[in-house]
Motif scaffolding. Structure first.
Motif, PDB file in Angstrom:
ATOM      1  N   GLN A   9      32.558  39.168  38.275  1.00  0.00           N
ATOM      2  CA  GLN A   9      33.652  39.298  39.242  1.00  0.00           C
ATOM      3  C   GLN A   9      34.971  39.610  38.540  1.00  0.00           C
ATOM      4  N   ALA A  13      37.330  42.886  39.071  1.00  0.00           N
ATOM      5  CA  ALA A  13      38.754  42.776  39.397  1.00  0.00           C
ATOM      6  C   ALA A  13      39.609  43.548  38.391  1.00  0.00           C
ATOM      7  N   LEU A  59      36.666  45.318  46.099  1.00  0.00           N
ATOM      8  CA  LEU A  59      36.411  43.905  46.387  1.00  0.00           C
ATOM      9  C   LEU A  59      35.549  43.688  47.621  1.00  0.00           C
ATOM     10  N   THR A  62      31.911  42.643  47.244  1.00  0.00           N
ATOM     11  CA  THR A  62      31.537  41.297  46.787  1.00  0.00           C
ATOM     12  C   THR A  62      31.166  40.374  47.945  1.00  0.00           C
ATOM     13  N   ILE A  66      38.967  38.369  51.694  1.00  0.00           N
ATOM     14  CA  ILE A  66      40.142  38.833  50.944  1.00  0.00           C
ATOM     15  C   ILE A  66      41.416  38.509  51.714  1.00  0.00           C
ATOM     16  N   TRP A  86      39.392  36.111  47.692  1.00  0.00           N
ATOM     17  CA  TRP A  86      40.254  36.890  46.809  1.00  0.00           C
ATOM     18  C   TRP A  86      41.695  36.782  47.308  1.00  0.00           C
ATOM     19  N   ILE A 108      45.419  40.306  41.090  1.00  0.00           N
ATOM     20  CA  ILE A 108      44.179  39.950  41.785  1.00  0.00           C
ATOM     21  C   ILE A 108      43.716  38.589  41.268  1.00  0.00           C
TER      22      ILE A 108
END
Length: 270
Positions: A9, A13, A59, A62, A66, A86, A108
């Motif tokens: 991850q 990012a 993102l 995933t 967010i 996120w 991020i």
């Protein structure tokens, strides 16, 4: 949800931040900012929106929810049960971007139960890249370069940011504005002086304030002005991974994220 591979991850990012930075720089170099203003009078440029578009394209794969400055965020009734989310600021320091001083970043962070566990700050102009895995206690800094590929040495030992030994010198470097200070900050500095310290003001834009404390270029960052969670989450992670604290000015407790109100309290980084 399946167990999350934090290195995977974090790599994603980092890739998203570099690609977003490229999109920002295309607009920065064109000087076609198309600036407008939000309801709170903060500036919004085409670069903010394009950076957000790029980051979302990475993102969303995933399947982790967010929260972004440039995205309509869900009501707390839907957010409150999230274990992970996120936290994104596609262009932190829009005013710095408009001034063309280079001190703007892409931020991020990955939040777990209110605490940042991963953080990425990318500086598009200098290509400096800061990133951290808090659960492993590791922060890093590299230069992103011009390559389209993700750097292969992301987690190499030589890229680690290590805690600086606390200086025994009488001088304390405080992150702040050289040109103007609010009353709370002035009082804080006066208290340091009363404790026998001489104070040097170190000024930086955007989330780079966190980075210079993490690198040992400053000792303390008092923030007694409004910020939002997406402004601080990535910097919080980078500092926390090397043992620095980001604490509520009033309570001394760690800042928490994905609150009902996404406005941060005043805080202290040291």
């Amino acid at each position: 949800m399946n167990p999350i591979d934090l290195d995977q991850q974090l790599s994603l990012a980092v890739k998203a931040s570099i690609e977003a930075g490229k999109a920002i720089m295309e607009i920065y170099d064109s000087a076609d900012f198309e600036t407008e203003f939000k309801k709170d009078d903060s500036p919004l440029t085409r670069a903010d929106l394009e950076s957000n578009r790029v980051i979302m394209s990475y993102l969303t794969s995933t399947n982790i929810p967010i929260i972004s400055e440039e995205k309509k965020n869900l009501d707390y009734s839907e957010r409150k049960d999230w274990d992970f989310c996120w936290m994104v600021d596609p262009l932190d320091g829009t005013k710095e971007f408009i001034k063309r001083n280079g001190e703007f970043t892409v931020n991020i962070a990955l939040i777990k139960n209110g605490t940042p566990i991963l953080g990425v700050i990318y500086v598009p102009v200098t290509k400096e890249l800061y990133y951290a895995n808090v659960e492993e206690g590791k922060s890093y800094k590299i230069f992103g370069g011009d390559t389209e590929e993700l750097p292969q040495n992301l987690f190499d030992k030589e890229n680690r940011l290590l805690p600086k030994e606390k200086s025994r010198a009488s001088k304390t470097k405080v992150v702040g504005s050289r040109s103007h200070m609010n009353e709370h900050t002035e009082q804080f500095i006066e208290q340091l002086k009363n404790d026998g310290k001489s104070v040097e003001i170190v000024s930086k834009g955007s989330s780079l304030k966190f980075c210079i404390v993490a690198e040992g270029e400053a000792d303390i960052y008092p923030r007694v002005a409004p910020t939002m969670e997406w402004d601080t989450a990535a910097g919080h992670a980078i500092c926390a991974a090397i043992g620095l604290k980001v604490t509520n000015w009033e309570t001394g407790e760690d800042l928490i994220y994905n609150k009902e109100n996404l406005l941060n309290p005043f805080f202290l980084v040291k």
